[in-house]
Every structure is written in C-alpha cells, then in structure tokens.
Design a protein around this motif. Structure first.
Motif, PDB file in Angstrom:
ATOM      1  N   ARG A   6      -8.164  -0.063  -1.942  1.00  0.00           N
ATOM      2  CA  ARG A   6      -8.277  -0.197  -0.481  1.00  0.00           C
ATOM      3  C   ARG A   6      -9.733  -0.300  -0.028  1.00  0.00           C
ATOM      4  O   ARG A   6     -10.052  -1.028   0.912  1.00  0.00           O
ATOM      5  CB  ARG A   6      -7.602   0.983   0.214  1.00  0.00           C
ATOM      6  CG  ARG A   6      -6.104   0.914   0.151  1.00  0.00           C
ATOM      7  CD  ARG A   6      -5.483   2.058   0.901  1.00  0.00           C
ATOM      8  NE  ARG A   6      -4.038   2.016   0.732  1.00  0.00           N
ATOM      9  CZ  ARG A   6      -3.204   2.656   1.508  1.00  0.00           C
ATOM     10  NH1 ARG A   6      -3.649   3.385   2.501  1.00  0.00           N
ATOM     11  NH2 ARG A   6      -1.912   2.583   1.293  1.00  0.00           N
ATOM     12  N   SER A   7     -10.617   0.422  -0.717  1.00  0.00           N
ATOM     13  CA  SER A   7     -12.031   0.366  -0.316  1.00  0.00           C
ATOM     14  C   SER A   7     -12.624  -1.010  -0.598  1.00  0.00           C
ATOM     15  O   SER A   7     -13.380  -1.540   0.225  1.00  0.00           O
ATOM     16  CB  SER A   7     -12.832   1.459  -1.023  1.00  0.00           C
ATOM     17  OG  SER A   7     -12.786   1.281  -2.424  1.00  0.00           O
ATOM     18  N   VAL A   8     -12.287  -1.616  -1.721  1.00  0.00           N
ATOM     19  CA  VAL A   8     -12.783  -2.961  -2.027  1.00  0.00           C
ATOM     20  C   VAL A   8     -12.178  -3.951  -1.044  1.00  0.00           C
ATOM     21  O   VAL A   8     -12.867  -4.842  -0.538  1.00  0.00           O
ATOM     22  CB  VAL A   8     -12.481  -3.354  -3.492  1.00  0.00           C
ATOM     23  CG1 VAL A   8     -12.767  -4.825  -3.738  1.00  0.00           C
ATOM     24  CG2 VAL A   8     -13.283  -2.486  -4.447  1.00  0.00           C
ATOM     25  N   LYS A   9     -10.900  -3.776  -0.741  1.00  0.00           N
ATOM     26  CA  LYS A   9     -10.262  -4.662   0.244  1.00  0.00           C
ATOM     27  C   LYS A   9     -11.008  -4.604   1.577  1.00  0.00           C
ATOM     28  O   LYS A   9     -11.310  -5.642   2.169  1.00  0.00           O
ATOM     29  CB  LYS A   9      -8.803  -4.265   0.449  1.00  0.00           C
ATOM     30  CG  LYS A   9      -8.125  -5.028   1.581  1.00  0.00           C
ATOM     31  CD  LYS A   9      -6.724  -4.504   1.839  1.00  0.00           C
ATOM     32  CE  LYS A   9      -6.083  -5.201   3.025  1.00  0.00           C
ATOM     33  NZ  LYS A   9      -4.702  -4.774   3.240  1.00  0.00           N
ATOM     34  N   GLU A  18      -7.897 -11.826   3.859  1.00  0.00           N
ATOM     35  CA  GLU A  18      -7.049 -11.292   4.933  1.00  0.00           C
ATOM     36  C   GLU A  18      -6.140 -10.216   4.357  1.00  0.00           C
ATOM     37  O   GLU A  18      -5.966 -10.116   3.145  1.00  0.00           O
ATOM     38  CB  GLU A  18      -6.176 -12.411   5.502  1.00  0.00           C
ATOM     39  CG  GLU A  18      -6.932 -13.606   6.026  1.00  0.00           C
ATOM     40  CD  GLU A  18      -6.003 -14.766   6.395  1.00  0.00           C
ATOM     41  OE1 GLU A  18      -4.766 -14.592   6.389  1.00  0.00           O
ATOM     42  OE2 GLU A  18      -6.533 -15.846   6.669  1.00  0.00           O
ATOM     43  N   HIS A  19      -5.533  -9.459   5.272  1.00  0.00           N
ATOM     44  CA  HIS A  19      -4.466  -8.560   4.838  1.00  0.00           C
ATOM     45  C   HIS A  19      -3.396  -9.398   4.158  1.00  0.00           C
ATOM     46  O   HIS A  19      -3.147 -10.542   4.542  1.00  0.00           O
ATOM     47  CB  HIS A  19      -3.814  -7.853   6.036  1.00  0.00           C
ATOM     48  CG  HIS A  19      -4.686  -6.836   6.698  1.00  0.00           C
ATOM     49  ND1 HIS A  19      -5.041  -5.658   6.096  1.00  0.00           N
ATOM     50  CD2 HIS A  19      -5.259  -6.820   7.927  1.00  0.00           C
ATOM     51  CE1 HIS A  19      -5.790  -4.957   6.904  1.00  0.00           C
ATOM     52  NE2 HIS A  19      -5.948  -5.643   8.033  1.00  0.00           N
ATOM     53  N   HIS A  20      -2.736  -8.831   3.172  1.00  0.00           N
ATOM     54  CA  HIS A  20      -1.604  -9.505   2.550  1.00  0.00           C
ATOM     55  C   HIS A  20      -0.558  -9.780   3.625  1.00  0.00           C
ATOM     56  O   HIS A  20      -0.387  -8.991   4.558  1.00  0.00           O
ATOM     57  CB  HIS A  20      -1.023  -8.620   1.444  1.00  0.00           C
ATOM     58  CG  HIS A  20       0.070  -9.249   0.671  1.00  0.00           C
ATOM     59  ND1 HIS A  20       1.389  -9.192   1.069  1.00  0.00           N
ATOM     60  CD2 HIS A  20       0.053  -9.959  -0.477  1.00  0.00           C
ATOM     61  CE1 HIS A  20       2.136  -9.829   0.182  1.00  0.00           C
ATOM     62  NE2 HIS A  20       1.347 -10.307  -0.767  1.00  0.00           N
ATOM     63  N   HIS A  21       0.128 -10.885   3.500  1.00  0.00           N
ATOM     64  CA  HIS A  21       1.087 -11.303   4.524  1.00  0.00           C
ATOM     65  C   HIS A  21       2.280 -10.358   4.654  1.00  0.00           C
ATOM     66  O   HIS A  21       2.951 -10.368   5.678  1.00  0.00           O
ATOM     67  CB  HIS A  21       1.561 -12.739   4.270  1.00  0.00           C
ATOM     68  CG  HIS A  21       1.992 -12.990   2.866  1.00  0.00           C
ATOM     69  ND1 HIS A  21       3.272 -12.812   2.436  1.00  0.00           N
ATOM     70  CD2 HIS A  21       1.287 -13.391   1.782  1.00  0.00           C
ATOM     71  CE1 HIS A  21       3.344 -13.104   1.149  1.00  0.00           C
ATOM     72  NE2 HIS A  21       2.152 -13.465   0.723  1.00  0.00           N
ATOM     73  N   THR A  66      -2.086  -1.677   2.498  1.00  0.00           N
ATOM     74  CA  THR A  66      -2.253  -1.418   1.069  1.00  0.00           C
ATOM     75  C   THR A  66      -3.546  -2.093   0.619  1.00  0.00           C
ATOM     76  O   THR A  66      -4.280  -2.637   1.428  1.00  0.00           O
ATOM     77  CB  THR A  66      -1.077  -2.013   0.264  1.00  0.00           C
ATOM     78  OG1 THR A  66      -1.138  -3.448   0.346  1.00  0.00           O
ATOM     79  CG2 THR A  66       0.273  -1.522   0.787  1.00  0.00           C
ATOM     80  N   GLY A  67      -3.788  -2.108  -0.671  1.00  0.00           N
ATOM     81  CA  GLY A  67      -4.941  -2.802  -1.223  1.00  0.00           C
ATOM     82  C   GLY A  67      -4.692  -4.281  -1.459  1.00  0.00           C
ATOM     83  O   GLY A  67      -5.583  -5.004  -1.912  1.00  0.00           O
ATOM     84  N   TRP A  68      -3.481  -4.759  -1.156  1.00  0.00           N
ATOM     85  CA  TRP A  68      -3.167  -6.175  -1.368  1.00  0.00           C
ATOM     86  C   TRP A  68      -3.926  -7.046  -0.374  1.00  0.00           C
ATOM     87  O   TRP A  68      -4.010  -6.725   0.808  1.00  0.00           O
ATOM     88  CB  TRP A  68      -1.664  -6.421  -1.207  1.00  0.00           C
ATOM     89  CG  TRP A  68      -0.889  -6.047  -2.429  1.00  0.00           C
ATOM     90  CD1 TRP A  68      -0.308  -4.840  -2.685  1.00  0.00           C
ATOM     91  CD2 TRP A  68      -0.605  -6.874  -3.553  1.00  0.00           C
ATOM     92  NE1 TRP A  68       0.312  -4.863  -3.912  1.00  0.00           N
ATOM     93  CE2 TRP A  68       0.150  -6.112  -4.470  1.00  0.00           C
ATOM     94  CE3 TRP A  68      -0.917  -8.192  -3.885  1.00  0.00           C
ATOM     95  CZ2 TRP A  68       0.597  -6.622  -5.685  1.00  0.00           C
ATOM     96  CZ3 TRP A  68      -0.465  -8.704  -5.096  1.00  0.00           C
ATOM     97  CH2 TRP A  68       0.278  -7.909  -5.981  1.00  0.00           C
ATOM     98  N   ILE A  69      -4.462  -8.171  -0.896  1.00  0.00           N
ATOM     99  CA  ILE A  69      -5.162  -9.140  -0.055  1.00  0.00           C
ATOM    100  C   ILE A  69      -4.512 -10.516  -0.187  1.00  0.00           C
ATOM    101  O   ILE A  69      -3.797 -10.785  -1.159  1.00  0.00           O
ATOM    102  CB  ILE A  69      -6.657  -9.266  -0.429  1.00  0.00           C
ATOM    103  CG1 ILE A  69      -6.815  -9.778  -1.866  1.00  0.00           C
ATOM    104  CG2 ILE A  69      -7.397  -7.968  -0.199  1.00  0.00           C
ATOM    105  CD1 ILE A  69      -8.161 -10.367  -2.181  1.00  0.00           C
ATOM    106  N   SER A  70      -4.793 -11.358   0.777  1.00  0.00           N
ATOM    107  CA  SER A  70      -4.408 -12.770   0.719  1.00  0.00           C
ATOM    108  C   SER A  70      -5.663 -13.598   0.954  1.00  0.00           C
ATOM    109  O   SER A  70      -6.512 -13.248   1.773  1.00  0.00           O
ATOM    110  CB  SER A  70      -3.370 -13.110   1.794  1.00  0.00           C
ATOM    111  OG  SER A  70      -2.129 -12.525   1.485  1.00  0.00           O
TER     112      SER A  70
END
Length: 154
Positions: free
Chosen positions: A88-91, A101-104, A109-113
């Motif tokens: 989450r910190s790297v995100k 962007e935030h994951h769709h 969470t730590g998921w990115i898009s």
C-alpha cells in the motif's frame, strides 16, 4: 467501456469462460483500433520471461498473467491495462507521481491499474512489473542473479 463492464457487470465474471470471451472481444477491438498495444504486450511478455523463475499463463478473467514461482506478479488485459499488487505504501507513492490509478475493483488495497497508451508507457509497465517481481523475490527469500531496479529508479 472496460470500466463500465467491470463496474456494472462484474457479477458476470462468475460465469465460466465469460471473462475470457470478453477479453477476446477487447483484443479484437484493440487489433482494429490500436494494434501496437498487442505488439507491446508481446514485447513485455518476451522480456518478463527472461527473468529467473517466471512464467506466463492466461489470467482467470482473460489477458496475460505473469508469475514468479506460481505467485502472480501482475496481469495485462488485452486493452493494455496492467493490474498488479504492490504494498500500500508503494502504491500511494506511485499514485502521487500520477501515472498509476487505483485498481478498477480493489480500491482500498495495494492493487494498482496502469493503462498503456504509448511506447513510453510500455517501458513504465515493464518497470512496474520488475518492481513486482523484486517484491516476490524478496518475499520468497530466494536471491535472484539479476540486478533489479528499486522504486526510486521509477
């Protein structure tokens, strides 16, 4: 359109193979509208598969998934959308830079898009995947012989 489908019709992903069918339609659309994205995906796959202990498989909802020792590094949908898990910190740091962007679906969470629109984006996607690869290498306790970039190099 991708966001509309994932946001309002996401419940359909539980229908077997429907995600693959939708991703196939996306690939056809991209082939007509922006075929270079498919070339970039092939180039990314070729590069990632050079890294130690990596494989590629079809993602459960379509697209190409990259794994390190059977753990997902990230996946690219056929429209050039890279999704991957980071801390989450790297995100948050990457989001402050403004390229991801935030994951769709998994916002908190730590998921990115990350969408690829040009050749520079392809290179950035490779850097993001490399970062995810390094995270998994460190987590596994196995040392890679490859020299890996750090977050600061992105």
């Amino acid at each position: 359109m991708f966001l509309f489908v994932t946001r309002y019709l996401g419940f359909l992903k539980s229908v077997p193979t429907l995600g693959w069918a939708f991703d196939g339609w996306l690939k056809l659309w991209v082939l007509i509208k922006k075929p270079e994205i498919l070339d970039w995906m092939d180039e990314i796959e070729a590069e990632v598969l050079k890294w130690e202990n990596t494989t590629s498989v079809i993602h459960k909802y379509g697209g190409m998934q990259f794994n390190y020792r059977d753990k997902e590094i990230g996946h690219i949908h056929s429209n050039g959308l890279l999704d991957m898990l980071l801390s989450r910190s790297v995100k948050q740091s990457l989001m402050q830079v403004g390229r991801v962007e935030h994951h769709h679906s998994f916002i908190n969470t730590g998921w990115i898009s990350f969408y690829m629109h040009n050749a520079d984006d392809k290179e950035y996607a490779l850097k993001l995947l490399r970062m995810g690869y390094e995270r998994l290498v460190v987590k596994s306790g196995v040392r890679s012989s490859d020299s890996l970039p750090t977050f600061k190099s992105i």
